[in-house]
Scaffold this motif. Structure first.
Motif, PDB file in Angstrom:
ATOM      1  N   ARG A   1       0.846  -1.189   0.000  1.00  0.00           N
ATOM      2  CA  ARG A   1       0.000   0.000   0.000  1.00  0.00           C
ATOM      3  C   ARG A   1       0.882   1.240   0.000  1.00  0.00           C
ATOM      4  N   PRO A   2       1.295   1.707  -1.181  1.00  0.00           N
ATOM      5  CA  PRO A   2       2.135   2.908  -1.229  1.00  0.00           C
ATOM      6  C   PRO A   2       1.461   4.133  -0.616  1.00  0.00           C
ATOM      7  N   ASP A   3       0.124   4.213  -0.728  1.00  0.00           N
ATOM      8  CA  ASP A   3      -0.579   5.367  -0.161  1.00  0.00           C
ATOM      9  C   ASP A   3      -0.443   5.429   1.356  1.00  0.00           C
ATOM     10  N   LEU A   4      -0.214   4.300   2.002  1.00  0.00           N
ATOM     11  CA  LEU A   4      -0.030   4.245   3.452  1.00  0.00           C
ATOM     12  C   LEU A   4       1.407   3.942   3.846  1.00  0.00           C
ATOM     13  N   ASP A   5       2.290   3.858   2.855  1.00  0.00           N
ATOM     14  CA  ASP A   5       3.687   3.477   3.082  1.00  0.00           C
ATOM     15  C   ASP A   5       3.755   2.162   3.866  1.00  0.00           C
ATOM     16  N   SER A   6       2.980   1.168   3.413  1.00  0.00           N
ATOM     17  CA  SER A   6       2.872  -0.110   4.105  1.00  0.00           C
ATOM     18  C   SER A   6       3.191  -1.250   3.148  1.00  0.00           C
ATOM     19  N   ASN A   7       4.072  -2.140   3.577  1.00  0.00           N
ATOM     20  CA  ASN A   7       4.445  -3.329   2.808  1.00  0.00           C
ATOM     21  C   ASN A   7       4.411  -4.529   3.742  1.00  0.00           C
ATOM     22  N   ALA A   8       3.307  -5.257   3.707  1.00  0.00           N
ATOM     23  CA  ALA A   8       3.143  -6.422   4.578  1.00  0.00           C
ATOM     24  C   ALA A   8       3.392  -7.690   3.770  1.00  0.00           C
ATOM     25  N   VAL A   9       4.292  -8.531   4.254  1.00  0.00           N
ATOM     26  CA  VAL A   9       4.562  -9.822   3.633  1.00  0.00           C
ATOM     27  C   VAL A   9       4.349 -10.889   4.709  1.00  0.00           C
ATOM     28  N   LEU A  10       3.588 -11.943   4.337  1.00  0.00           N
ATOM     29  CA  LEU A  10       3.210 -12.972   5.299  1.00  0.00           C
ATOM     30  C   LEU A  10       3.488 -14.356   4.745  1.00  0.00           C
ATOM     31  N   ALA A  11       3.866 -15.279   5.613  1.00  0.00           N
ATOM     32  CA  ALA A  11       4.046 -16.689   5.250  1.00  0.00           C
ATOM     33  C   ALA A  11       2.974 -17.493   5.985  1.00  0.00           C
ATOM     34  N   THR A  12       2.345 -18.421   5.261  1.00  0.00           N
ATOM     35  CA  THR A  12       1.268 -19.233   5.823  1.00  0.00           C
ATOM     36  C   THR A  12       1.580 -20.704   5.603  1.00  0.00           C
ATOM     37  N   ALA A  13       1.355 -21.526   6.621  1.00  0.00           N
ATOM     38  CA  ALA A  13       1.466 -22.980   6.501  1.00  0.00           C
ATOM     39  C   ALA A  13       0.250 -23.572   7.186  1.00  0.00           C
ATOM     40  N   GLY A  14      -0.368 -24.566   6.535  1.00  0.00           N
ATOM     41  CA  GLY A  14      -1.562 -25.129   7.134  1.00  0.00           C
ATOM     42  C   GLY A  14      -1.930 -26.484   6.575  1.00  0.00           C
ATOM     43  N   ALA A  15      -3.061 -26.974   7.050  1.00  0.00           N
ATOM     44  CA  ALA A  15      -3.559 -28.288   6.641  1.00  0.00           C
ATOM     45  C   ALA A  15      -5.073 -28.222   6.496  1.00  0.00           C
ATOM     46  N   SER A  16      -5.593 -29.084   5.624  1.00  0.00           N
ATOM     47  CA  SER A  16      -7.038 -29.208   5.456  1.00  0.00           C
ATOM     48  C   SER A  16      -7.421 -30.677   5.630  1.00  0.00           C
TER      49      SER A  16
END
Length: 84
Positions: free
Chosen positions: A34-49
């Motif tokens: 989000r350049p308008d908010l100067d925000s760069n969120a990067v997330l890693a997810t691991a899971g099971a179904s």
């Protein structure tokens, strides 16, 4: 000269594999920029179904923030019920 900034952007890369007939494993790297908010969120997810029934799947995952703008961690739980 005017320099345009990039628009708000989301990107993700996911992989999944069956662990058995009713269990699957998955992983994902996702980013919300989000350049308008100067925000760069990067997330890693691991899971099971788990396919509990032919029309019902339960899943859970742990999501960990990889950047300062992302939440530290999230526990995710979900249910998909196929009505069709």
């Amino acid at each position: 000269m005017t320099i345009r900034s990039w628009p708000n952007t989301r990107a993700a890369l996911a992989v999944g594999a069956p662990a058995s007939d009713s269990v699957g494993l998955f992983g994902e790297i996702a980013g919300i920029f989000r350049p308008d908010l100067d925000s760069n969120a990067v997330l890693a997810t691991a899971g099971a179904s788990w396919a509990w029934a032919p029309n019902l799947t339960l899943d859970g995952a742990l999501q960990i923030g990889l950047t300062e703008d992302a939440p530290d961690y999230l526990l995710l739980f979900g249910m998909t019920w196929n009505l069709g």
